[in-house]
Design an enzyme around this catalytic site. Sequence first.
Site, PDB file in Angstrom:
ATOM      1  N   CYS A   4       0.839  -1.203   0.000  1.00 32.44           N
ATOM      2  CA  CYS A   4       0.000   0.000   0.000  1.00 32.44           C
ATOM      3  C   CYS A   4       0.876   1.256   0.000  1.00 32.44           C
ATOM      4  O   CYS A   4       1.515   1.555  -0.993  1.00 32.44           O
ATOM      5  CB  CYS A   4      -0.963  -0.042   1.185  1.00 32.44           C
ATOM      6  SG  CYS A   4      -2.363   1.084   1.028  1.00 32.44           S
ATOM      7  N   HIS A   8      -3.208  -6.023   0.688  1.00 28.20           N
ATOM      8  CA  HIS A   8      -2.623  -6.202   2.021  1.00 28.20           C
ATOM      9  C   HIS A   8      -2.543  -7.668   2.444  1.00 28.20           C
ATOM     10  O   HIS A   8      -3.378  -8.137   3.229  1.00 28.20           O
ATOM     11  CB  HIS A   8      -3.463  -5.457   3.056  1.00 28.20           C
ATOM     12  CG  HIS A   8      -3.224  -3.989   3.115  1.00 28.20           C
ATOM     13  ND1 HIS A   8      -2.257  -3.412   3.914  1.00 28.20           N
ATOM     14  CD2 HIS A   8      -3.835  -2.964   2.476  1.00 28.20           C
ATOM     15  CE1 HIS A   8      -2.285  -2.089   3.771  1.00 28.20           C
ATOM     16  NE2 HIS A   8      -3.230  -1.795   2.899  1.00 28.20           N
ATOM     17  N   ASP A  45      -0.529  -8.587   4.579  1.00 32.58           N
ATOM     18  CA  ASP A  45      -0.263  -8.423   6.007  1.00 32.58           C
ATOM     19  C   ASP A  45      -1.554  -8.331   6.811  1.00 32.58           C
ATOM     20  O   ASP A  45      -1.521  -8.487   8.042  1.00 32.58           O
ATOM     21  CB  ASP A  45       0.584  -7.162   6.237  1.00 32.58           C
ATOM     22  CG  ASP A  45      -0.024  -5.918   5.613  1.00 32.58           C
ATOM     23  OD1 ASP A  45      -0.523  -6.004   4.474  1.00 32.58           O
ATOM     24  OD2 ASP A  45      -0.016  -4.843   6.250  1.00 32.58           O
TER      25      ASP A  45
END
Length: 652
Positions: free
Chosen positions: A483, A609, A611
Amino acid sequence: MARRKKSQLEERLEEDGAMERKGGSIRMTLIMQWGDGAMKSQLVGAAVAVGEQPVKGLVCAKAGARMSLAESLTNLVFAPITDLRDVKCSGNWMWAAKLPGEGARLAKACDALCAAMGVLGVAIDGGKDSLSMAAQVGNDVVKAPGTLVISAYAPCTDVTKVVTPDLKGNDSEPTSLIYVRFGNDGSQHRLGGSALAQCLKQVGNVSADIDDLPLFDKAFRTLQSLINQGQILAGHDVSDGGLVTAVLEMAFAGNRSINVNINSSADPVTTLFAEEAGVVLEVVSSSVNIVAEAFTAHQVPVQLIGFTAAEFGPEASVQIVVNDETVVEEKLNSLRNVWEETSTRLELLQTSHSHVEEQTTFLNKATTINYKVDFEFGASENVGAGPYKVAILREEGSNGDREMAGAFMLAGFEAFDVTMTDIMEDPSILEQFSGIAFVGGFSYADVLGSSKGWASAIRFNPNVLEAFTNFKARPDTFSFGVCNGCQLMGLLGWIGAKNNEPQVFLDENACGRFQSGFATVKIEKNPAVMLQGMEGAVIGVWTQHGEGRFSYRTPTFLDELKANNLICVRFTDGNGEPSMIYPENPNGSEYSVAGLCSEDGRHLAMMPHPDRSFLSWQWPNYPAELGTDGASTSPWIKMFHNAYTWLDSLKH
């Protein structure tokens, strides 16, 4: 002068022989400590829910207060909590208390709330009051309806057991819909202060209420027990719009057909639109008796009202029968388009009109997502043990550092919190790390454009730039940007560079606004060390960005990226086919590009994302067939393992 005491991190790094101290300071701290039970503790969380019923309060201040509390709890009940008596609330009163009669109504509402909370064992531990909710307009005094907003919160014992409202269905056997009343005997169907009354420009005389608080307590605890036993597939409270709204919203979210057949002592309109406290549950049909008996054992009213049907997606339909009278028989998409109309009109004020139309088309055609994973995955046996260290790098405004650290630690890395200030004070810090993770967020609030402030802090500080350049030049290092970090890597030329000049930048989303959603991506053939063994996988992932559209300095550069297999990740439809349809492609990137890597594969950047998607319970629709391990990992954990494995391979 007293000598400064070394930090835990400095001592730890020195013990590892990783650095020599020559004075100065380092303000880095180890992000997480994973001890015994860490895998289990990651499933503990906090449940939060809100309730407010101002229009019912116009009918009866006391009923409005009780129903606000009830709504917050019938929302909260779908998360397993430690105990009802552990629930605490923020109580926010918004009232024109100084006007004639309003102070008395406020006092009645407050007394009713305190009495109800006393019975249930729930308490208020804070809040904010606005007691001057009136204004002089010409010769008239305009006052806001007396409103109580209850925000309830409690410890959640297991986030993987939280029940969501979307109908799940079941391929092996049908599922059934059950209606459970909370706090009354089931005979009441009061319409005062309801959404239906508002639509008819009325208020009404008698509103829904909680008539039996001990019975409400029993219903809450019974449902909590069933959720912990895994008996409940889906659930929705009945508080705004009535029973018909609850069952339709469950069908819309699950994109699934329903057949509802209700026997009621009231007429169809009253039955469907009364907002008496209660919930609708989806259970496997073979468990209906188990669930029903659990409630009836405590005299809680429960009724089997229907079942889900096999039709899914564009073919889904809705049939609702009340007292043998068919009152709704319609395609699910037609009803959902009506339900979405208000949101669609609001979106037209902030989103490209063509993209709003694409979204409507997408919803009408949406069907099952076919995820594809052909590799094994799971958490490391040595969580956070090292020996490899990764710097979780953040700047002012970053917000994805904790998730990123968790992913790397589950793969075996030691993860350290490193700020740009740390590096500015001592650029040699980066020499201690094998990897850098550039996290997501809004560095410097993106006031200069996405990640431009962060990039400037590196590019225009000679010592810092040299430290990053040296890190990148080392053949035993890797980097990963997500991002805001992806935007940064583009500006620095760590991905998408030509003759050492950046060629890639992330432009404003084609839809014209920030877009957050759960997308589907496919891993393409590529040299990225973090994506090896994942080629062909179709996986779900979160996306949240306003400037994520991959753009290029020259029109032909995209062709060069294709030719060199540097396009690692692409947005797809539910079948894994690249998509340019919004919101499947949330930013409108040409060729559906979602991520790029460097030619040597050591540096990877993507807008989605991983993560925030590396654990199964982070997904809104994680399919059981993908499987998981004791740490609840999802397929995305493999990319973090790959980085560890690659570093291992350099030793041999």
